[in-house]
Enzyme design. Structure first.
Site, PDB file in Angstrom:
ATOM      1  N   ASP A  64      29.937  34.876  26.720  1.00 21.76           N
ATOM      2  CA  ASP A  64      29.909  35.030  28.173  1.00 21.76           C
ATOM      3  C   ASP A  64      31.196  34.396  28.711  1.00 21.76           C
ATOM      4  OD1 ASP A  64      29.554  34.700  30.889  1.00 21.76           O
ATOM      5  OD2 ASP A  64      27.403  34.294  30.721  1.00 21.76           O
ATOM      6  N   TYR A 155      33.838  39.979  45.716  1.00 22.29           N
ATOM      7  CA  TYR A 155      34.567  40.760  44.707  1.00 22.29           C
ATOM      8  C   TYR A 155      36.069  40.737  45.003  1.00 22.29           C
ATOM      9  CZ  TYR A 155      35.791  44.692  41.647  1.00 22.29           C
ATOM     10  OH  TYR A 155      36.350  45.480  40.671  1.00 22.29           O
ATOM     11  N   SER A 158      37.570  37.410  44.183  1.00 23.22           N
ATOM     12  CA  SER A 158      37.655  37.174  42.729  1.00 23.22           C
ATOM     13  C   SER A 158      38.816  37.928  42.102  1.00 23.22           C
ATOM     14  CB  SER A 158      36.340  37.556  42.048  1.00 23.22           C
ATOM     15  OG  SER A 158      36.187  38.973  41.999  1.00 23.22           O
ATOM     16  N   LYS A 159      39.141  39.104  42.632  1.00 22.62           N
ATOM     17  CA  LYS A 159      40.232  39.901  42.058  1.00 22.62           C
ATOM     18  C   LYS A 159      41.584  39.541  42.678  1.00 22.62           C
ATOM     19  CE  LYS A 159      37.923  42.676  39.197  1.00 22.62           C
ATOM     20  NZ  LYS A 159      38.139  42.670  37.747  1.00 22.62           N
TER      21      LYS A 159
HETATM   22  N1  LIG Z   1      34.350  51.170  37.687  1.00 24.30           N
HETATM   23  C1  LIG Z   1      35.199  51.099  38.691  1.00 24.30           C
HETATM   24  O1  LIG Z   1      35.222  51.988  39.588  1.00 24.30           O
HETATM   25  C2  LIG Z   1      36.173  49.964  38.785  1.00 24.30           C
HETATM   26  C3  LIG Z   1      37.120  49.952  39.841  1.00 24.30           C
HETATM   27  C4  LIG Z   1      38.027  48.916  39.922  1.00 24.30           C
HETATM   28  C5  LIG Z   1      38.013  47.895  38.988  1.00 24.30           C
HETATM   29  N2  LIG Z   1      37.078  47.906  37.979  1.00 24.30           N
HETATM   30  C6  LIG Z   1      37.095  46.787  37.027  1.00 24.30           C
HETATM   31  O2  LIG Z   1      37.079  47.273  35.707  1.00 24.30           O
HETATM   32  C7  LIG Z   1      36.380  46.355  34.841  1.00 24.30           C
HETATM   33  C8  LIG Z   1      35.296  47.096  34.078  1.00 24.30           C
HETATM   34  O3  LIG Z   1      34.423  47.730  35.006  1.00 24.30           O
HETATM   35  P1  LIG Z   1      33.311  48.762  34.534  1.00 24.30           P
HETATM   36  O4  LIG Z   1      33.047  49.666  35.678  1.00 24.30           O
HETATM   37  O5  LIG Z   1      33.649  49.340  33.224  1.00 24.30           O
HETATM   38  O6  LIG Z   1      32.052  47.745  34.392  1.00 24.30           O
HETATM   39  P2  LIG Z   1      30.672  47.871  33.608  1.00 24.30           P
HETATM   40  O7  LIG Z   1      30.369  49.275  33.228  1.00 24.30           O
HETATM   41  O8  LIG Z   1      29.680  47.109  34.416  1.00 24.30           O
HETATM   42  O9  LIG Z   1      30.967  47.054  32.244  1.00 24.30           O
HETATM   43  C9  LIG Z   1      31.242  45.695  32.303  1.00 24.30           C
HETATM   44  C10 LIG Z   1      31.377  45.143  30.899  1.00 24.30           C
HETATM   45  O10 LIG Z   1      31.634  43.742  31.002  1.00 24.30           O
HETATM   46  C11 LIG Z   1      30.646  43.002  30.287  1.00 24.30           C
HETATM   47  N3  LIG Z   1      30.458  41.727  30.986  1.00 24.30           N
HETATM   48  C12 LIG Z   1      30.022  41.506  32.246  1.00 24.30           C
HETATM   49  N4  LIG Z   1      29.985  40.201  32.505  1.00 24.30           N
HETATM   50  C13 LIG Z   1      30.443  39.564  31.388  1.00 24.30           C
HETATM   51  C14 LIG Z   1      30.628  38.216  31.032  1.00 24.30           C
HETATM   52  N5  LIG Z   1      30.322  37.211  31.874  1.00 24.30           N
HETATM   53  N6  LIG Z   1      31.118  37.920  29.795  1.00 24.30           N
HETATM   54  C15 LIG Z   1      31.411  38.904  28.907  1.00 24.30           C
HETATM   55  N7  LIG Z   1      31.229  40.212  29.202  1.00 24.30           N
HETATM   56  C16 LIG Z   1      30.748  40.538  30.421  1.00 24.30           C
HETATM   57  C17 LIG Z   1      29.418  43.928  30.280  1.00 24.30           C
HETATM   58  O11 LIG Z   1      28.529  43.675  29.199  1.00 24.30           O
HETATM   59  P3  LIG Z   1      27.310  42.586  29.335  1.00 24.30           P
HETATM   60  O12 LIG Z   1      26.639  42.874  30.627  1.00 24.30           O
HETATM   61  O13 LIG Z   1      26.465  42.781  28.128  1.00 24.30           O
HETATM   62  O14 LIG Z   1      27.976  41.264  29.312  1.00 24.30           O
HETATM   63  C18 LIG Z   1      30.103  45.288  30.065  1.00 24.30           C
HETATM   64  O15 LIG Z   1      30.457  45.457  28.712  1.00 24.30           O
HETATM   65  C19 LIG Z   1      35.847  45.246  35.759  1.00 24.30           C
HETATM   66  O16 LIG Z   1      36.716  44.153  35.732  1.00 24.30           O
HETATM   67  C20 LIG Z   1      35.857  45.898  37.138  1.00 24.30           C
HETATM   68  O17 LIG Z   1      35.965  44.963  38.173  1.00 24.30           O
HETATM   69  C21 LIG Z   1      36.165  48.912  37.864  1.00 24.30           C
END
Ligand SMILES: NC(=O)c1ccc[n+]([C@@H]2O[C@H](COP(=O)([O-])OP(=O)(O)OC[C@H]3O[C@@H](n4cnc5c(N)ncnc54)[C@H](OP(=O)(O)O)[C@@H]3O)[C@@H](O)[C@H]2O)c1
Length: 270
Positions: A64, A155, A158-159
């Site tokens: 984590d 959010y 944090s970013k």
């Molecule tokens: N999707 C979008 O539209 C979007 C847009 C802008 C930026 N982003 C950024 O892109 C990144 C990935 O987003 P996503 O949409 O792919 O998210 P997601 O589908 O929710 O996947 C998040 C991943 O991070 C892991 N995770 C969450 N908290 C964690 C922790 N404390 N320690 C270790 N692993 C952790 C989750 O697994 P577990 O829950 O098992 O830990 C999962 O593998 C993020 O940083 C997000 O802010 C996404």
């Protein structure tokens, strides 16, 4: 691209689903060795089995990133496995919503500990190894890092903090390591994607209607380019690029749009 990534060791935080997992498959497909990570052991094992089955050299480490000792463990176990580290992709992150007056302090702590401190601490433990390989730190950010998004201040905070961190790192370790900041735009989500609610529980993320979404494969390929070309930052999606330009030329328009979207906040999260 293939030649560049061949044999490189890449740790991707939060790679059991979503953008992280797709990036693991893309870079692994180019010949990189991947250290997979996530909190949920079952979900991580399933991603690991699927990626291994594709013929990709990978290992999995449950950790984590909001807990500093576990960031250390992630890097140290990764080094035990592959004996080197070329790239750290700080991707683990959670989405959140909540108005400022409704968000409990513990909520702010949760999101900052994962999105911000998770990146800072994992990078801290990875830097000695990345310095040996003249490697890369990638920070996965968001369009929400460029403005304070109403209803999503936690959010955004944090970013946005990660921008300051990346800019400092780019100067402090210039020519020693590369640090690339990736401002990701709206991207197709996994079905299991959850969002942190103001009451501290996780809820389902509603489908984003009327928006052109990037594919996760597109995002992964852009991340690969940032690593190979050692780019300092990149803004993804047409909307993201437009926001970037408008913030410079006509910021009032961006803020008017944010005000408009804020009016719909109650409807989105009722
Ligand atoms: N999707 C979008 O539209 C979007 C847009 C802008 C930026 N982003 C950024 O892109 C990144 C990935 O987003 P996503 O949409 O792919 O998210 P997601 O589908 O929710 O996947 C998040 C991943 O991070 C892991 N995770 C969450 N908290 C964690 C922790 N404390 N320690 C270790 N692993 C952790 C989750 O697994 P577990 O829950 O098992 O830990 C999962 O593998 C993020 O940083 C997000 O802010 C996404």
């Amino acid at each position: 691209m293939k030649q560049f990534f061949q044999g490189k060791v890449i740790c991707i935080t939060g790679s059991s689903q979503g953008i992280g997992k797709t990036t693991a498959i893309t870079l692994g497909g180019f010949g990189a060795k991947i250290i997979l990570n996530g909190r949920n052991a079952e979900k991580l094992q399933s991603a690991y089995a699927e990626i291994k089955e594709m013929g990709i050299d990978c290992c999995q480490i449950v950790a984590d990133v909001s807990i500093p000792e576990q960031c250390k463990l992630l890097i140290e176990e990764g080094i035990k496995h592959y004996s080197r580290l070329d790239v750290l992709i700080n991707n683990a992150g959670i989405a959140s919503h909540g108005l400022i007056e409704e968000s409990d302090p513990s909520n702010w702590e949760k999101i900052v500990n994962i999105n911000t401190m998770g990146t800072i601490n994992t990078t801290f433990y990875a830097l000695p190894y990345l310095k040996k390989t003249n490697g890369s730190v990638i920070i996965i950010s968001s369009m929400a890092a460029k403005v304070g998004v109403p209803g999503h201040a936690g959010y955004s905070v944090s970013k946005m903090a990660l921008t300051a961190y990346a800019k400092s790192l780019q100067i402090e370790l210039e020519n020693v390591i590369h640090c690339g900041l990736v401002y990701v735009g709206f991207t197709a989500n996994e079905n299991q994607k959850r969002i942190l609610k103001p009451d501290g529980t996780y809820g389902e993320l509603k489908e984003r209607k009327g928006l052109k979404l990037s594919s996760r494969e597109d995002v992964a390929n852009q991340i690969a380019k940032v690593i190979e070309k050692r780019k300092k930052e990149i803004t993804l999606t047409t909307l993201g690029k437009l926001q970037h330009i408008m913030l410079k030329l006509a910021p009032g328009i961006v803020y008017a749009m944010l005000r408009k979207s804020h009016k719909d906040y109650d409807k989105m999260y009722e």
